[in-house]
Enzyme design. Sequence first.
Site, PDB file in Angstrom:
ATOM      1  N   SER A  56      67.457  21.257  22.589  1.00  0.00           N
ATOM      2  CA  SER A  56      68.455  21.430  21.539  1.00  0.00           C
ATOM      3  C   SER A  56      69.729  20.724  21.972  1.00  0.00           C
ATOM      4  O   SER A  56      69.999  20.609  23.166  1.00  0.00           O
ATOM      5  CB  SER A  56      68.734  22.916  21.341  1.00  0.00           C
ATOM      6  OG  SER A  56      69.918  23.084  20.600  1.00  0.00           O
ATOM      7  N   HIS A  57      70.519  20.232  21.010  1.00  0.00           N
ATOM      8  CA  HIS A  57      71.822  19.652  21.360  1.00  0.00           C
ATOM      9  C   HIS A  57      72.703  20.695  22.026  1.00  0.00           C
ATOM     10  O   HIS A  57      73.503  20.388  22.895  1.00  0.00           O
ATOM     11  CB  HIS A  57      72.531  19.140  20.101  1.00  0.00           C
ATOM     12  CG  HIS A  57      72.036  17.820  19.643  1.00  0.00           C
ATOM     13  ND1 HIS A  57      70.776  17.639  19.147  1.00  0.00           N
ATOM     14  CD2 HIS A  57      72.632  16.605  19.625  1.00  0.00           C
ATOM     15  CE1 HIS A  57      70.629  16.360  18.837  1.00  0.00           C
ATOM     16  NE2 HIS A  57      71.737  15.722  19.120  1.00  0.00           N
ATOM     17  N   SER A  58      72.574  21.930  21.557  1.00  0.00           N
ATOM     18  CA  SER A  58      73.405  22.994  22.100  1.00  0.00           C
ATOM     19  C   SER A  58      72.658  23.703  23.224  1.00  0.00           C
ATOM     20  O   SER A  58      71.615  24.323  22.994  1.00  0.00           O
ATOM     21  CB  SER A  58      73.753  23.983  20.992  1.00  0.00           C
ATOM     22  OG  SER A  58      74.062  25.237  21.564  1.00  0.00           O
TER      23      SER A  58
END
Lengths: 206, 128
Positions: B8-10
């Site tokens: 995930s980007h986060s």
Amino acid sequence: MFTAEMARQWIKESAKKIESNKEQLTDLDQVLGDGDHGLNMTRGFKAAVEQLNEETDEPGKVLKAVGTSLLSKIGGASGPLYGTLFMKAGNQLEGTEVQLSDLSSSLRVGVDGMKKRGKADREEKTMIDLLEPVIELMEEKGNELTSAHLIDKAKEALEHVKEYEAKKGRAAYYKEKSKGKQDAGAQSSYYLIESLATVLDKDGEA
Amino acid sequence: MVSLVLVSHSPDISKGLKKMLDEAQPEVTVIDAGGTDDGDMGTSAIKIQTAIEKADHGDGVVILVDFGSSVMNAEMAIDLLEESHSVKIADAPLIEGAYSAVMEAGFGKSLDEVVESAVHAKAAKKVQ
């Protein structure tokens, strides 16, 4: 000739240009993306300069190591894209005796790799719209390539990119509203080409 | 047993998702490869490559991704692998896909079956 030292100078010059235009790249990316392109590119090229292979006489080895640094340090989509460009091009260049025409063919392999990686083609408002026309011209000029050829073509391509509608990345959410605005990736690619032109000039082959 | 890699980007999203999956099927190896190498917002091919190598017990690895550069970096990570691993990126929503995948992996299903269950999660209706 395109020597390992010229390859190193190209990357050092690119890092300088990108850092001094960090805010412009960030501003462009804030309009159509997530606003991290200036910071990411500065960090990536700083790492590439720090990790430059200063020992080798083979330009291919220099560029390949640059690809690895960019891949691991840029982050976002630009990391794998610029990483692919330099890794593929570096892999393609063999030995110490490299001509400008060899550099052109290696960059062709690099940009083809980028297109595949990003599933992108021309006129989608990306770095491809800057790099591919320039590389086509390099292929056409072969060993007669000059820095003026590079700059003229890159400027022309940059103007075209601005008019396209974005089809890739977060910019694509803006659809027709993206027309008339510059793509941050095309702008950073412009600085890479401008830096290559500077290196050719210094070499006296221009 | 098939293992999972989460991208995930986060980094907070993949970390939280791993916690949820570990509770559901504690015996399945789930590796959180979210965020950049420095733990910032973004994704990293090198981080994903390392995660695949660490996760694979021989039955293969399914990668669950969010969007954009997650997919690009996951593909690049697979290209960078030096030894041969069976790895597939699931064309599935990250959270729902990962949940279906971890259940099937825990039941001892094959890589293809685990991937298929993740892909099915895409069509699940939330509101009738």
